[in-house]
Scaffold this active site. Structure first.
Site, PDB file in Angstrom:
ATOM      1  N   ASP A   1     -10.848   2.096  -3.318  1.00 57.67           N
ATOM      2  CA  ASP A   1     -11.414   1.761  -2.005  1.00 57.67           C
ATOM      3  C   ASP A   1     -12.939   1.732  -2.061  1.00 57.67           C
ATOM      4  O   ASP A   1     -13.579   1.286  -1.108  1.00 57.67           O
ATOM      5  CB  ASP A   1     -10.958   2.791  -0.959  1.00 57.67           C
ATOM      6  CG  ASP A   1      -9.597   2.414  -0.384  1.00 57.67           C
ATOM      7  OD1 ASP A   1      -9.145   1.278  -0.641  1.00 57.67           O
ATOM      8  OD2 ASP A   1      -8.989   3.248   0.295  1.00 57.67           O
TER       9      ASP A   1
ATOM     10  N   ASP B   1       0.835  -1.206   0.000  1.00 57.62           N
ATOM     11  CA  ASP B   1       0.000   0.000   0.000  1.00 57.62           C
ATOM     12  C   ASP B   1       0.870   1.256   0.000  1.00 57.62           C
ATOM     13  O   ASP B   1       2.061   1.219   0.342  1.00 57.62           O
ATOM     14  CB  ASP B   1      -0.877  -0.047   1.269  1.00 57.62           C
ATOM     15  CG  ASP B   1      -2.167   0.739   1.130  1.00 57.62           C
ATOM     16  OD1 ASP B   1      -2.312   1.518   0.172  1.00 57.62           O
ATOM     17  OD2 ASP B   1      -3.040   0.587   2.018  1.00 57.62           O
TER      18      ASP B   1
HETATM   19  C1  DGJ Z   1      -5.859   1.914   1.806  1.00 57.07           C
HETATM   20  C2  DGJ Z   1      -6.246   0.680   1.083  1.00 57.07           C
HETATM   21  O1  DGJ Z   1      -6.763   0.980  -0.159  1.00 57.07           O
HETATM   22  C3  DGJ Z   1      -7.248  -0.089   1.939  1.00 57.07           C
HETATM   23  O2  DGJ Z   1      -7.702  -1.209   1.239  1.00 57.07           O
HETATM   24  C4  DGJ Z   1      -6.594  -0.460   3.232  1.00 57.07           C
HETATM   25  O3  DGJ Z   1      -5.560  -1.360   3.000  1.00 57.07           O
HETATM   26  C5  DGJ Z   1      -6.095   0.790   3.944  1.00 57.07           C
HETATM   27  N1  DGJ Z   1      -5.267   1.580   3.090  1.00 57.07           N
HETATM   28  C6  DGJ Z   1      -5.321   0.403   5.177  1.00 57.07           C
HETATM   29  O4  DGJ Z   1      -4.705   1.465   5.758  1.00 57.07           O
END
Ligand code: DGJ
Length: 735
Positions: free
Chosen positions: A550, A480
């Site tokens: 997301d 991430d």
């Molecule tokens: C952003 C990601 O897109 C989410 O799926 C998740 O992993 C969060 N970060 C966690 O901080």
């Protein structure tokens, strides 16, 4: 293969199966662009340089140099000699002069395609071993001692042309590259429309179109990553272009940092289309003897509309870009605990999810953010990549073993590029955070970014991840990156080299991902950036899938996935069934629609499966079986966009055909029901006209030509957000 030079050595022809690209030399020295369009065998396009127009004095005012420079269609325009459009190259010498005039020197045709050191790049081979060919054209500014190599590669199975540029300092003084793009294309404007992809967090890659008009249209990122906001993608289309007809010229950038993608319509109705590293904040020092190579731009021409362009990008990326051994494998159905628990979990909770998931046919548990340091919210611990034993008693290895014993694979989340001010790492190495001395660095999501221009920081960040991976049996990593770069500067680069920061940062990321691939070849890697802020071909080189957004609400996802799939293969789109109501928009939708939309990507879940009702659990079982039934087709098939909810505000529809056209899967989503309507006509694409196809679960049989020309009639369904999968299989031939 398709690269040729005429006998006078002044016209270059690059032919792919369906396209031709022509360049020529004018006035014995300037390399000009002649043509990019439908395939032709004839390469005698010298007249397109319009030299005769000058000589005959038709354009009498062009006899002097700057008026010529100002309208010539340069193949690789440079700054300072009278071409006032935006250049591809701007160089400063030690005296502070910025004038550069590139003259043609020679060429070479090579079999194969070079890799780019330290950067992702398309490669020859792929599963079917298709060959590549490369044309290198040498340009030179003799006074500066600057040699510029323009590189064009083609593959025998693709209509794409891959471009990159290398600048070599063969002089005696230092040169400063202030701008060095990967591709530039000058041509007549043909009433072009311009398509780009824009968005924000949870709303990535919406297709936007407009008519090209005078002046510049710039799309870019200065965030140090590709960004949620803009994609390194441009498509020019002739008026009236649709999915199936019309001319398209498109560019996409194999890069994951600051980029610029620009069109400029000049005063004589000529258009310049260009793409490369964003010049703002960029400056590369080229010492005598040194060279700099740009990342690649992929160019695609289609005479059969946007759909053909899309399929050219998809197959190029599947055959010649994505390295992962998982590319052609069915990915495990995963369940990720992020929206199920956020930071509030422990091993018992994760195991209860894993055990329930197993019963329903889910194949992998992914432990998301919050397992390390003392991270119980997003305010601490990034950089402290050691397990929080209060949450995971016995550590990651024990949990991984327990999950494996429960019959699932095990995956883990990292954010290796970041450092929390509240972390042991920051307390030990405050100078490892990107910052300007004396200035309070700006926070994003309560965190700073590591200075990956420093090798010791890259090594430490890599080792922190690798140590965990070596210590436990881990099948998957979600990598991430949750904030863009700001307050950019490094304690170690030095003033003269600070302009190299952004690109060196990206090279640091690539180095870490490359090392990960080399050391853990069996690891399935999914890149992610606060959702889909780094969904680009650069990251796809390392990871066969990227978290798309997301926002998992299936209705929002229609537009996000339509824009993403305009360029990137379905097999690369991370897509999950979310909790209902959806956490981002609060919308309530059926599990069927959530599953049908997630089936267009990698497929998985992001909800607390232990809280589902028995009926929902049975549904989940069914959708998991459905995934196994159709996913080879979705992953390997050819994608066709049939209708767009973004355009019609009522329904969405896409189709995937097996390569042999024996099998077809259509996904139809009725976003809004309308009373008193006839059934909706869905015209399919790419079928074999003389084959008869049977719709699964019915006795209905239709010919391919009927389905493509007259269409399938989809009746209205009661309610909003309804969806249906239509699976057709060829049963007999019409003749
Ligand atoms: C952003 C990601 O897109 C989410 O799926 C998740 O992993 C969060 N970060 C966690 O901080």
């Amino acid at each position: 293969m398709g690269i040729k030079v005429n006998k006078e050595g002044n016209i270059f022809q690059i032919n792919t199966e369906n396209s031709t690209y022509l360049m020529g030399i004018a006035y014995g020295k300037y390399l000009g662009h002649l043509y990019y369009g439908k395939r032709m065998e004839d390469m005698e396009g010298q007249y397109l340089l319009r030299v005769k127009e000058d000589e005959a004095g038709i354009n009498w005012h062009r006899r002097d140099k700057i008026t010529l420079m100002d309208s010539f269609y340069f193949e690789y325009p440079s700054w300072g000699v009278g071409d006032y459009r935006d250049p591809a190259l701007r160089v400063r010498d030690e005296g502070g002069f910025r004038v550069c005039e590139l003259e043609y020197e020679g060429y070479e045709i090579k079999s194969g395609k070079p890799c780019l050191e330290g950067m992702p790049a398309t490669f020859e081979g792929g599963e079917a071993g298709q060959k590549a060919q490369t044309l290198e054209i040498i340009l030179r500014d003799a006074l500066l001692g600057l040699k510029v190599l323009l590189r064009y590669s083609i593959f025998e199975d693709s209509d794409a042309i891959i471009r990159s540029v290398t600048a070599i300092n063969e002089g005696t003084q230092k040169l400063y590259l202030e701008k060095i793009l990967s591709a530039s294309l000058d041509m007549d404007n043909e009433d072009y429309q311009l398509f780009t992809l824009h968005g924000s967090w949870a709303r990535e890659r919406r297709i936007t179109g407009r008519t090209v008009s005078e002046g510049k249209h710039i799309v870019g990122s200065l965030r140090g990553e590709t960004s949620h906001q803009n994609q390194p993608f441009l498509a020019l289309t002739t008026n009236g272009t649709s999915q199936t007809s019309g001319d398209v010229i498109a560019m996409n950038f194999v890069y994951s940092g600051n980029f610029i993608a620009e069109t400029e319509l000049d005063h004589k109705d000529g258009i310049r289309m260009s793409m490369g590293i964003h010049p703002d904040g960029f400056e590369w020092v080229l010492k005598p003897g040194a060279s700099f190579t740009t990342p690649e731009v992929v160019m695609v021409y289609s005479s059969e509309g946007l759909g053909k362009m899309t399929r050219t990008f998809h197959s190029l990326y599947q055959n010649h870009l994505i390295c992962s051994k998982f590319l052609h494998q069915k990915r495990p159905i995963l369940i990720n605990n992020w929206e199920a628990t956020y930071f509030d979990f422990d091993d018992a909770k994760l195991l209860s999810i894993a055990k329930e998931a197993k019963k329903l046919g889910i194949e992998m548990l992914v432990m998301d953010d919050g397992w390390f340091g003392k991270r119980n919210n997003d305010e601490s611990s990034l950089g402290d990549w050691f397990v929080n034993e209060e949450k995971l008693r016995g550590g990651v290895a024990v949990l991984a073993e327990q999950v494996h014993e429960a019959g699932l694979k095990f995956g883990i989340w990292f954010e290796p590029e970041m450092i929390s001010p509240d972390s042991e790492l920051y307390r030990a190495h405050p100078d490892w955070a990107i910052q300007v001395p004396g200035r309070e660095p700006s926070m994003g999501r309560h965190q700073y970014v590591l200075d990956l221009t420093r090798q010791e920081v890259v090594d430490h960040a890599y080792e922190s991840v690798a140590k965990i991976l070596r210590s436990a049996s881990i099948d998957y990593v979600k990598w991430d990156m949750n904030r863009p770069l700001a307050d950019v500067g490094s304690f170690t680069l030095g003033a003269e080299y600070m302009g190299e920061f952004y690109h060196r940062y990206v090279l640091g990321v690539y180095q870490m991902q490359e090392r990960l691939m080399q050391e853990f070849p069996d690891l399935l890697l999914e890149n992610c950036s606060g959702g889909g802020a780094r969904f680009d071909p650069g990251m796809l080189y390392y990871s066969p899938q990227i978290w798309t957004s997301d926002d998992m609400d299936p209705i929002e996802r229609l537009t996000i996935q339509e824009g993403t799939a305009l360029v990137y293969p379905l097999s690369t789109m991370g897509a999950h069934i979310c909790v209902c109501p959806n956490h981002t928009v609060g919308r309530e939708t059926s599990m069927e629609t959530r599953a049908n939309v997630a089936l267009a990507g990698t497929f998985g879940y992001e909800l607390d499966i232990t809280k589902l009702t028995e009926e929902e659990k049975n549904e989940a079982k069914f959708f998991n079986q459905q995934y196994h039934k159709y996913h080879d087709l979705v992953r390997e098939g050819a994608y066709y966009r049939i209708a767009s909810y973004r355009e019609n505000q009522r329904y969405d529809c896409w189709q995937v055909n097996s390569r042999d056209r024996q099998e077809v899967l259509v996904t139809y989503v009725q976003v809004r029901n309308e009373p008193e309507q006839r059934s909706r006509r869905i015209r399919l694409q790419g079928l074999a006209p003389r084959l008869k196809y049977q719709l699964e679960g019915t006795e209905e049989v239709y010919s391919g030509e009927m389905l493509m020309n007259a269409g399938y009639l989809q009746e209205m369904m009661y309610g909003d957000y309804r969806s249906r999968l239509l699976h057709f299989t060829a049963v007999e031939s019409l003749n």
